[in-house]
Design an enzyme around this catalytic site. Structure first.
Site, PDB file in Angstrom:
ATOM      1  N   SER A   1       0.827  -1.204   0.000  1.00 38.48           N
ATOM      2  CA  SER A   1       0.000   0.000   0.000  1.00 38.48           C
ATOM      3  C   SER A   1       0.863   1.257   0.000  1.00 38.48           C
ATOM      4  CB  SER A   1      -0.937   0.001   1.204  1.00 38.48           C
ATOM      5  OG  SER A   1      -0.215  -0.115   2.400  1.00 38.48           O
TER       6      SER A   1
ATOM      7  N   HIS B   1       5.642   2.704  11.337  1.00 32.85           N
ATOM      8  CA  HIS B   1       4.688   3.242  12.304  1.00 32.85           C
ATOM      9  C   HIS B   1       5.047   4.633  12.779  1.00 32.85           C
ATOM     10  CE1 HIS B   1       3.022  -0.784  12.477  1.00 32.85           C
ATOM     11  NE2 HIS B   1       1.934  -0.169  12.877  1.00 32.85           N
TER      12      HIS B   1
HETATM   13  N1  GLN Z   1      -0.146  -5.447   1.502  1.00 36.80           N
HETATM   14  C1  GLN Z   1      -0.656  -4.868   2.711  1.00 36.80           C
HETATM   15  C2  GLN Z   1      -0.272  -3.388   2.741  1.00 36.80           C
HETATM   16  O1  GLN Z   1       0.744  -3.057   2.208  1.00 36.80           O
HETATM   17  C3  GLN Z   1      -0.111  -5.558   3.935  1.00 36.80           C
HETATM   18  C4  GLN Z   1      -0.715  -5.016   5.207  1.00 36.80           C
HETATM   19  C5  GLN Z   1      -0.347  -5.767   6.462  1.00 36.80           C
HETATM   20  O2  GLN Z   1       0.663  -6.411   6.560  1.00 36.80           O
HETATM   21  N2  GLN Z   1      -1.152  -5.688   7.481  1.00 36.80           N
HETATM   22  O3  GLN Z   1      -0.954  -2.581   3.341  1.00 36.80           O
END
Ligand code: GLN
Ligand code: ZN
Length: 739
Positions: A413, A674
């Site tokens: 994402s 984060h």
């Molecule tokens: N592919 C998802 C993203 O990039 C993975 C999210 C996750 O690991 N919770 O948001």
């Protein structure tokens, strides 16, 4: 404001007490409300705030200190980060982890339990039952932050506070107190057992105290049954949903006057109860010990399920009648109680309606899909294995993808900006046409691609801006799922999730992601990853049907994802990532069951991923949990590449690879997503050097810890530029050292 906060809290408390009174609940819990989570309430009760949060000696822990522990605090007076937070047993509810240090002393530092009783009484609750986290569970769930902490001494100090609390309750005329010790369903060390004995030996002998209802939940007592029965408390609560088989064992060993609270309504799921089955358990117990010694209850706190089904006005009516949320579960508790006391005829209608609904559920064609079941029965072992072992197939993949050493990629994402979220909302509300939506999304994807190309990322992603939630997005396109509007469940503090409900056999009527992945791949000459959520994570983050084993539901999900994988491959996508961040969360509470769970969970992942040609590269991703003790199972998933969170622990994760050679490619995260902080390329170089000590250069990938959806573009741009700069630097070093 603080005033609004506390007045809203008291409104909520009153509302929920009323709800229980109206449903006909006789014994109403108090003190089960938490401003953040109930372990933090216990920390406050025991005055266990770590000194860095600066509570005044002897005073109550005020809400400011409370929230400083929960969320950190940064102002003129102090600069402290939040305390560690982790998951409450196998739920998605989180708690703040208590910290224990040498010479620590507890003191009664909150009047919340007492004011809750008073408020409940003024709201007309005649029989409040205060709930406390038990002293042993509290200690076992905490962490010692320095050497030489004496748990026994700590327990004694905690018991002084519990004793004071119980005495005050007694003085207030409280008849029963509920003390939660869910640790009793876990594997216990000898030390833990000793703590239980010591704690309750003290509490039951207090001169003045209410009767104690010791509550266990989330599993059966099993080998701890003797211990629990020996504690000589006045009542014992059992989870008969997760572990109905423990009833016989407990009945055989129960004390002559001990009251049994029987959790026959599932507090962890959303289904209507099979009242006949529940009643027969209750009758069995009542026959053995007498009805007057039985209490009827949900299996655990109802905080783990949504509040009220009646609010769901748009839910599919057929499925709706199969469900029961918090409020409906209260009605079930009351009906079962009446049936037990007055005979079933007293609630004949309620039982009849429930039976009919269950009957319709079991025979509904919406639940059963023969095609899915036949496909499942036809799954062969071969389907769960790649055709060729990793060392062979990786060569084909490399020849096809032509990626440089230490390939740079991201987890999927990109920032979910306000515009992106508004775009999806507008489509849902019908404020824009599908055409407008798709055009704008294409622009967004194109921008993300150009950015990655310019930055020098090697394996691209399309950015996932068409997805709000990684489970919901897929669930909405699969058969067998429904979605509530208000079915929120608290995760921690003011954070909640709205899990989808899996009610029937799952299958995929049409491709789900191919359109966007193909658009993205057509838009660049670099390889583009197809992005999917794995079967285990889909299941783990949903309410799961209770009429078949979880593994069966998971295998159905695996087949649906497998179909999508193959369609992506057909569409020319050479790399497909199947995220399984929740793999570890599904671990059973008892160690002895881990092997079985891991075996089927891994097999489901492989069923989803193994249909592809050798030259198609499968990635997976995991984050934010302990991996060390399941690393062998992770390796058995046999993904060609895994990206895994590691930067927060400064690559400590990699220490496991001293003893265990991870066989395939791995991308340990090189920066923490984060935090808005932009990592320097020097920092990333250092982490890469560390990683290279454990993982050979041919198998090492470079990526952030997780997806970037919660971040903003400026920091993402800067961070990824630094990441690529670091990769380029390290590649030069490698070249220099090889000539
Ligand atoms: N592919 C998802 C993203 O990039 C993975 C999210 C996750 O690991 N919770 O948001
Ligand atoms: Zn992640």
């Amino acid at each position: 404001s603080m005033e609004e906060l506390t007045s809203t809290a008291s409104e909520l408390n009153t509302r929920h007490w009323k709800l229980q009174q109206e449903a006909g609940i006789d014994i109403i819990p108090t003190g089960d409300f938490a401003f953040y989570d109930h372990m933090l309430e216990a920390i406050a009760l025991l005055g266990a705030a770590p000194p860095r949060y600066g509570p005044a000696e002897g005073a109550e822990i005020d809400l400011e200190t409370y929230f400083a522990m929960a969320r950190g605090r940064q102002d003129e007076t102090c600069d402290v980060t939040a305390m560690e937070m982790t998951k409450w047993f196998d739920t998605n509810y989180h708690y703040i982890v208590p910290e224990f240090y040498r010479g620590m002393d507890f003191r009664l530092a909150s009047s919340q339990p007492f004011t809750a009783v008073e408020s409940a009484r003024s709201a007309g609750v005649t029989n409040p039952r205060p709930v406390l986290i038990g002293p042993v569970t509290f200690l076992l769930l905490g962490k010692t932050v320095e050497e030489g902490v004496d748990l026994t001494a700590l327990l004694d100090s905690a018991l002084d506070v519990y004793a004071e609390v119980l005495e005050r309750f007694a003085a207030m005329g409280i008849e029963w107190v509920q003390i939660d010790e869910p640790e009793l369903v876990m594997d216990l060390s000898d030390e833990a057992r000793t703590l239980f004995d010591r704690a309750y030996n003290r509490l039951v002998w207090l001169d003045r105290r209410p009767r104690i209802m010791l509550a266990t939940y989330f599993g059966g007592l099993r080998d701890n049954a003797e211990l629990a029965l020996g504690l000589e408390v006045d009542g014992l609560h059992l989870d008969l949903v997760r572990a109905p088989e423990q009833l016989e064992n407990v009945l055989a060993g129960i004390g002559e006057t001990t009251v049994l609270s029987l959790g026959v309504i599932d507090g962890r799921n959303v289904w209507r109860t099979d009242l006949d089955r529940a009643l027969s358990l209750l009758r069995r117990a009542a026959d053995a010990v007498g009805t007057e010694r039985i209490q009827v209850a949900p299996s655990c706190s109802l905080l783990h399920c949504p509040i009220d089904l009646d609010r769901e006005k748009t839910l599919d009516p057929e499925v709706k009648e199969w469900l029961a949320f918090g409020k409906q579960k209260l009605q079930e508790v009351a009906a079962l109680t009446r049936a037990l006391n007055e005979g079933e005829s007293a609630v004949a209608e309620f039982f009849e309606a429930s039976r009919d609904a269950l009957e319709r559920r079991h025979s509904s064609p919406r639940v059963t899909n023969h095609e899915v079941q036949q496909r499942l029965a036809a799954v062969t072992d071969e389907m769960t294995h790649r055709a060729t072992p990793f060392p062979e197939r990786i060569k084909l993949q490399q020849a096809r993808l032509k990626l440089p050493p230490l390939p740079a990629t991201t987890i999927g994402s990109f920032p979910q900006t306000r515009e992106v979220r508004r775009l999806r909302a507008d489509l849902k509300k019908g404020e824009i046409t599908l055409q407008e939506y798709e055009n704008t999304l294409e622009e967004e994807i194109t921008r993300a691609i150009r950015f990655q190309e310019e930055t020098g990322i090697d394996l691209l992603v399309h950015g996932e801006s068409e997805r709000g939630d990684m489970v919901e997005y897929f669930g909405e396109q699969l058969e067998g799922f429904i979605f509530t509007r208000f079915g929120w469940v608290q995760s921690y503090g003011s954070r909640a999730t709205k899990p989808p409900i899996i009610f029937g056999d799952v299958h995929r009527p049409a491709p789900m992601t191919v359109r966007w992945s193909r658009f993205a791949q057509d838009n660049t000459t670099r390889p583009m990853k197809g992005m999917l959520t794995g079967p285990v994570t889909m299941m783990q983050w949903s309410f799961v049907r209770d009429d078949q084993p979880h593994r069966t539901t998971c295998r159905q999900l695996a087949l649906a994802i497998r179909d999508e994988v193959l369609d992506l491959e057909q569409a020319g996508i050479k790399v497909i990532q199947i995220d399984e961040p929740a793999m570890r969360e599904g671990l059973p509470l008892r160690r002895s069951e881990w092997g079985e769970y891991l075996a089927w969970a891994v097999r489901c992942f492989r069923l989803a991923s193994s249909g592809v040609e050798d030259g198609t590269q499968i990635h997976t991703h995991m984050c934010y949990s302990e991996f060390n003790d399941i690393i062998e199972s992770i390796a058995e998933m046999d993904a060609d590449v895994i990206s895994i969170e590691a930067s927060r622990s400064r690559m400590e994760l990699l220490n496991i690879f001293e003893d265990f050679v991870y066989p395939n490619c791995i991308g340990p995260g090189v920066y923490d997503i984060h935090s808005p902080r932009v990592p320097s390329s020097e920092e990333i170089i250092e982490l890469l050097h560390r990683a290279m000590k454990f993982v050979s250069v041919e198998r090492l990938w470079v990526n952030p810890d997780c997806g970037l959806k919660t971040r903003d573009w400026p920091e993402v741009r800067a961070s990824l530029r630094n990441m690529v700069a670091a990769v380029r630097e390290v590649r030069k070093e490698i070249e220099r050292s090889s000539v």
